[in-house]
Design an enzyme around this catalytic site. Sequence first.
Site, PDB file in Angstrom:
ATOM      1  N   LYS A 170       0.453  -1.794   0.056  1.00  0.00           N
ATOM      2  CA  LYS A 170       0.230   0.061  -0.241  1.00  0.00           C
ATOM      3  C   LYS A 170       0.652   1.589   0.113  1.00  0.00           C
ATOM      4  O   LYS A 170       0.719   2.437  -0.824  1.00  0.00           O
ATOM      5  CB  LYS A 170      -1.035  -0.030   1.184  1.00  0.00           C
ATOM      6  CG  LYS A 170      -1.765   1.728   1.971  1.00  0.00           C
ATOM      7  CD  LYS A 170      -2.821   1.276   0.401  1.00  0.00           C
ATOM      8  CE  LYS A 170      -3.558   2.398   1.249  1.00  0.00           C
ATOM      9  NZ  LYS A 170      -4.469   3.104   0.111  1.00  0.00           N
ATOM     10  N   LYS A 238      -1.119  12.241   4.372  1.00  0.00           N
ATOM     11  CA  LYS A 238      -0.416  11.731   5.780  1.00  0.00           C
ATOM     12  C   LYS A 238       0.379   9.954   5.268  1.00  0.00           C
ATOM     13  O   LYS A 238       0.849   9.264   5.867  1.00  0.00           O
ATOM     14  CB  LYS A 238      -1.846  11.604   6.273  1.00  0.00           C
ATOM     15  CG  LYS A 238      -1.232  10.688   7.378  1.00  0.00           C
ATOM     16  CD  LYS A 238      -1.677   8.599   6.918  1.00  0.00           C
ATOM     17  CE  LYS A 238      -3.192   8.339   6.522  1.00  0.00           C
ATOM     18  NZ  LYS A 238      -3.629   6.892   6.311  1.00  0.00           N
TER      19      LYS A 238
END
Length: 296
Positions: A170, A238
């Site tokens: 990811k 983030k």
Amino acid sequence: MKIGFVGLGIMGSRMAANLQKHGYSLVVFNRTRAKAEPLLGPCGTFSDSPAKLAEQVDILFTMLAHPDAVEQAALGANGFLDHLLSNALWVDCSSVNPSFSKKMAAEAARREVHFVDAPVTGSAPAAAEAKLIFWVGADPADLERIRPLLLCIGNKIVHTGGQGMGTSMKMVVNLLLGTGMAAFAEAMALGEGLGISRKMLFDSLLGTPPVAPFLASKREKIESGNYETEFPLRWMQKDMHLASVSAYESGVAMPLSNAAKELYRLAMREGYATEDFSAVYDYLTAIHESPAPAKV
């Protein structure tokens, strides 16, 4: 099989709804109860805390914004991890860094709870249509246990290895999305600055080898100036920060990605945090259109 779901934001609410569409009853928790209301009824009940939810379920999904939120839900006051039954399975679909996933896996193991990291690729429309891609880090037996559930939510499962490897993949995927969007926005700003129309740039660039395919889906947002959120810019920043943390931990240099990460941070400071991450284009072109400072 009793299923719990913690975190009902843009993605989690759609994922939980797809489980219900396949006949699964859920116990749900979200800090803001109003977001859970559409899921409540014959196939959905609300729990007052993650701890109370955990006592009722065999499999628990979490889909939360960042590592601190996951840790608070799992180990904070009224956290679920001390209340899950032995042999229960926790599936964390949140976008977190690999070292954090491994830390949570160890905490789960201490309590005889199985842990799977299964972050997803896909924005809100893909979540609604159950077309998410799961990147799974898990023991093979644990993956088989939840495979039918994942296929209610997504249409592709990639078993990338053991615990922490799902979140590792990811990190790689979102790094490419973030830098790809930033590079395209900067190229568009240059083209427009040189006098090429936005339409000409889109018509000429989309579908060519230098341009990532996903960018075609951002054309309407950029042309209309309506950056309704599919994936918030602040969460892209983030994720890129977490990729930077992961690079530091593994001794990898990422000069381009760190520059892109700071570009998103600057856009956040100018009010784009909750817009779709493609709004980085709007931020860059706004800089371009601003008058030059007066000379002194």
